[in-house]
Design an enzyme around this catalytic site. Structure first.
Site, PDB file in Angstrom:
ATOM      1  N   ASP A 102       8.926   0.247  12.433  1.00  0.00           N
ATOM      2  CA  ASP A 102       9.332  -0.134  11.076  1.00  0.00           C
ATOM      3  C   ASP A 102      10.807   0.198  10.836  1.00  0.00           C
ATOM      4  O   ASP A 102      11.394  -0.257   9.860  1.00  0.00           O
ATOM      5  CB  ASP A 102       8.481   0.618  10.039  1.00  0.00           C
ATOM      6  CG  ASP A 102       7.442  -0.283   9.392  1.00  0.00           C
ATOM      7  OD1 ASP A 102       7.607  -1.516   9.459  1.00  0.00           O
ATOM      8  OD2 ASP A 102       6.475   0.258   8.809  1.00  0.00           O
ATOM      9  N   GLN A 111       0.940   1.834   7.561  1.00  0.00           N
ATOM     10  CA  GLN A 111       1.005   0.849   6.471  1.00  0.00           C
ATOM     11  C   GLN A 111       1.246   1.558   5.127  1.00  0.00           C
ATOM     12  O   GLN A 111       0.513   2.489   4.767  1.00  0.00           O
ATOM     13  CB  GLN A 111      -0.310   0.051   6.430  1.00  0.00           C
ATOM     14  CG  GLN A 111      -0.352  -1.034   5.394  1.00  0.00           C
ATOM     15  CD  GLN A 111       0.635  -2.176   5.673  1.00  0.00           C
ATOM     16  OE1 GLN A 111       0.788  -2.621   6.806  1.00  0.00           O
ATOM     17  NE2 GLN A 111       1.322  -2.622   4.639  1.00  0.00           N
ATOM     18  N   LYS A 133      -1.189  -8.304  11.077  1.00  0.00           N
ATOM     19  CA  LYS A 133      -0.317  -7.695  12.083  1.00  0.00           C
ATOM     20  C   LYS A 133      -1.055  -7.551  13.405  1.00  0.00           C
ATOM     21  O   LYS A 133      -0.526  -7.869  14.470  1.00  0.00           O
ATOM     22  CB  LYS A 133       0.188  -6.323  11.594  1.00  0.00           C
ATOM     23  CG  LYS A 133       1.226  -6.458  10.496  1.00  0.00           C
ATOM     24  CD  LYS A 133       1.559  -5.144   9.809  1.00  0.00           C
ATOM     25  CE  LYS A 133       2.519  -5.415   8.647  1.00  0.00           C
ATOM     26  NZ  LYS A 133       2.814  -4.225   7.840  1.00  0.00           N
TER      27      LYS A 133
END
Ligand code: NAD
Length: 325
Positions: free
Chosen positions: A121, A98, A54
């Site tokens: 997200d 994460q 990422k």
């Protein structure tokens, strides 16, 4: 019939190119470079690989990234404090924590703590609600966002098509169904307790599968000509100590029946990170628009007080008055 293979890698490259152009345009405008903050807790090797990917892809499109790697023993309070600090940091456009988190940390608390406008997200309940209500300004979870783009590479208009989403998780299945509904598909959701899955699949013009059950969807389940999107990723042993990734759809059977299908790997996977970058750019653009609107408000307010015999700065003082500090 042999299905068209939907090339997720190529579409992801297109998305990254669009994002890079968008970032360059923001920089030309004098807006700050978008920045993604990624928070990782613990030593899970897979999570470290995902985060490195990422970060690398974020920087490749011209955005900044900041990586916070925290010890597995980090307390919930420490994590929430860090999120609060990032929420208030004007340089940070997007925050990603994460998953999975260690068991002593409440994932729902963490998701809720991230400021909705930085929630790249798309898991904060405010964004979930915005998507459910079809409101503008939602940050949409990356995997379903990527799937919509894959579907639209096949269909110009999906209104009126029948869609079945197999899997009802908050990360994939539920937001997926809401996005398809937003595009006026007739949507059903199947899950682990759904009966007669084969018959339900057979009705679907668009079949999105996200269960983590390898080979769950057989060729005979698929409506001839349907668009099949396989979100599932499972690592299985493929002899002599090697492993391979497989999806939830029996690909070799499905390819003879479907009209279009995503492979695993090379379908949904590459789109997910590309859409994370797209969300970070969206968050930065929305923040820039809000700052401009706030500046314009201050200017308007200043102008509207002129001629009333009051100094323009009174309006600013009025705002300060609302702030106890
Ligand atoms: P999850 O375990 O949270 O949810 C699985 C869902 O599938 C549940 O709603 C469950 O009811 C349903 N299900 C399980 N068995 C079923 C069955 N036999 N019949 C019908 N429904 C069944 O999983 P998730 O996080 O939604 O992920 C699903 C899969 O997608 C996993 O393989 C995951 O690795 C993959 N995934 C891929 C990406 C990507 O970027 N490609 C992103 C997220 C998840």
């Amino acid at each position: 019939m042999t299905a068209r293979i939907i090339d997720g890698k190529a579409l992801a490259a297109e998305v990254r190119k669009e994002v890079a152009e968008g970032v360059a345009a923001l920089v030309r405008d004098g807006t700050a470079v978008p920045e993604l903050a990624v928070v990782l807790i613990g030593d899970d090797p897979a999570s470290h690989i995902y985060v490195s990917n990422k970060v690398r892809q974020t920087e490749a499109v011209g955005m900044r990234s900041r990586r916070f790697v925290l010890d597995a023993a980090t307390t919930q309070r420490q994590l929430l404090d860090l999120i609060e600090q990032l929420n208030h940091d004007p340089a940070v456009s997007g925050i990603l924590v994460q998953f999975p988190l260690p068991p002593h940390i409440d994932t729902a608390r963490v998701v809720t703590a991230i400021r909705p406008d930085k929630d790249v997200d798309g898991f904060n309940p405010v964004n979930v609600g915005r998507i459910a209500a079809g409101m503008e300004g939602a940050l949409v979870p990356c995997t379903p966002l990527g799937v919509m783009r894959l579907i639209k590479s096949v269909h110009e208009d999906i209104a009126g098509l029948g869609a079945l989403v197999v899997g009802a998780s908050n990360v994939v299945g539920r937001p997926m169904a809401r996005l398809l509904l937003q595009e006026l598909c007739t949507v059903s959701i199947a899950h682990v307790r759904t009966t007669d899955l084969e018959r339900r699949c057979k009705d679907a013009d668009i079949l999105v599968v996200a269960t983590g059950v390898p080979g769950l969807i057989r060729g005979k389940f698929i409506k001839p000509g349907a668009t099949v999107i396989d979100v599932g990723i499972t690592r299985i042993k493929s002899g002599a100590g090697t492993e391979k990734l497989v999806g939830d759809v029996a690909f070799e059977e499905a390819i003879d029946v479907a009209g279009a299908i995503t492979p695993v790997p090379g379908g949904v996977g590459p789109m997910t990170i590309a859409c994370l970058l797209a969300n970070t750019l969206s968050a930065a653009r929305m923040e820039a628009a809000r700052s401009k609107a706030a500046e314009a408000d201050v200017t308007d307010a200043a102008e509207s007080t002129e001629g009333l015999g009051r100094p323009a700065s009174r309006n600013l003082q009025r705002n300060d008055f609302n702030n106890p500090h």
